[in-house]
Design a protein around this motif. Structure first.
Motif, PDB file in Angstrom:
ATOM      1  N   GLU A  48      19.384  23.655  54.407  1.00  0.00           N
ATOM      2  CA  GLU A  48      19.443  22.320  55.969  1.00  0.00           C
ATOM      3  C   GLU A  48      21.059  22.045  55.444  1.00  0.00           C
ATOM      4  OE1 GLU A  48      16.487  19.723  56.120  1.00  0.00           O
ATOM      5  OE2 GLU A  48      18.598  18.951  58.004  1.00  0.00           O
ATOM      6  N   SER A  49      21.003  21.765  56.771  1.00  0.00           N
ATOM      7  CA  SER A  49      22.600  21.580  57.172  1.00  0.00           C
ATOM      8  C   SER A  49      23.237  19.907  57.959  1.00  0.00           C
ATOM      9  CB  SER A  49      23.313  22.512  58.461  1.00  0.00           C
ATOM     10  OG  SER A  49      22.239  21.854  59.348  1.00  0.00           O
ATOM     11  N   ASP A  50      22.042  19.137  57.848  1.00  0.00           N
ATOM     12  CA  ASP A  50      22.729  17.384  58.178  1.00  0.00           C
ATOM     13  C   ASP A  50      22.682  17.085  56.499  1.00  0.00           C
ATOM     14  OD1 ASP A  50      22.129  14.925  60.065  1.00  0.00           O
ATOM     15  OD2 ASP A  50      21.274  14.411  58.121  1.00  0.00           O
ATOM     16  N   ASP A  52      22.387  13.688  56.362  1.00  0.00           N
ATOM     17  CA  ASP A  52      21.987  12.641  55.639  1.00  0.00           C
ATOM     18  C   ASP A  52      20.478  13.157  55.153  1.00  0.00           C
ATOM     19  OD1 ASP A  52      23.527  10.867  56.123  1.00  0.00           O
ATOM     20  OD2 ASP A  52      22.960  10.203  58.205  1.00  0.00           O
ATOM     21  N   ASN A  53      19.901  14.349  56.113  1.00  0.00           N
ATOM     22  CA  ASN A  53      18.845  14.739  54.860  1.00  0.00           C
ATOM     23  C   ASN A  53      18.542  15.268  54.035  1.00  0.00           C
ATOM     24  OD1 ASN A  53      17.842  14.241  57.640  1.00  0.00           O
ATOM     25  ND2 ASN A  53      17.112  16.614  58.629  1.00  0.00           N
TER      26      ASN A  53
END
Lengths: 79, 79
Positions: A48-50, A52-53
């Motif tokens: 994952e790169s976000d 918040d996610n």
């Protein structure tokens, strides 16, 4: 992204591992130790790169697997 | 003073505990996990009140008891 998770025992929960360390330190001559608490430290490398996610996913991991929320607290740090 | 110590396995040292966590996360449906490394986190409450002395004492504790310097790194944070 990378995430760092600290899992510590809640206040008031007995920590026999910490007590063992304290006694061992005392036996080695370190006599100024008031208290020792041991926790876990987990480093996760996620696809994952976000940010918040990532935070949300790691929080779910903590609730489902990494920590026992009855007796432990967790703290998440995204790096 | 309080000190926080992180003990982590050196790069290249196999981490079966981390691998087990990775597999368990995958089994729970978290499939974006590249790597997991598990370390130890120790909180010390010391009678010593000088930050420099505290750092020196905790460093000695790490070398003598808390970490296995052949396979582990330690990081000390005085708070």
């Amino acid at each position: 992204m990378k995430a760092r998770v600290h899992i510590t025992l809640k206040n008031g929960v007995l920590d026999p591992q910490g007590k063992a360390i304290k006694h061992a330190l005392f036996a080695l001559g370190f006599d100024g130790v008031n208290d020792v608490r041991q926790g876990k430290y987990i480093e996760l490398d996620l696809a994952e790169s976000d940010p918040d996610n990532t935070q949300a996913v790691v929080e779910e991991m903590c609730k489902k697997l990494l920590s026992n929320t009855v007796i432990e607290n967790y703290a998440i740090e995204i790096v």
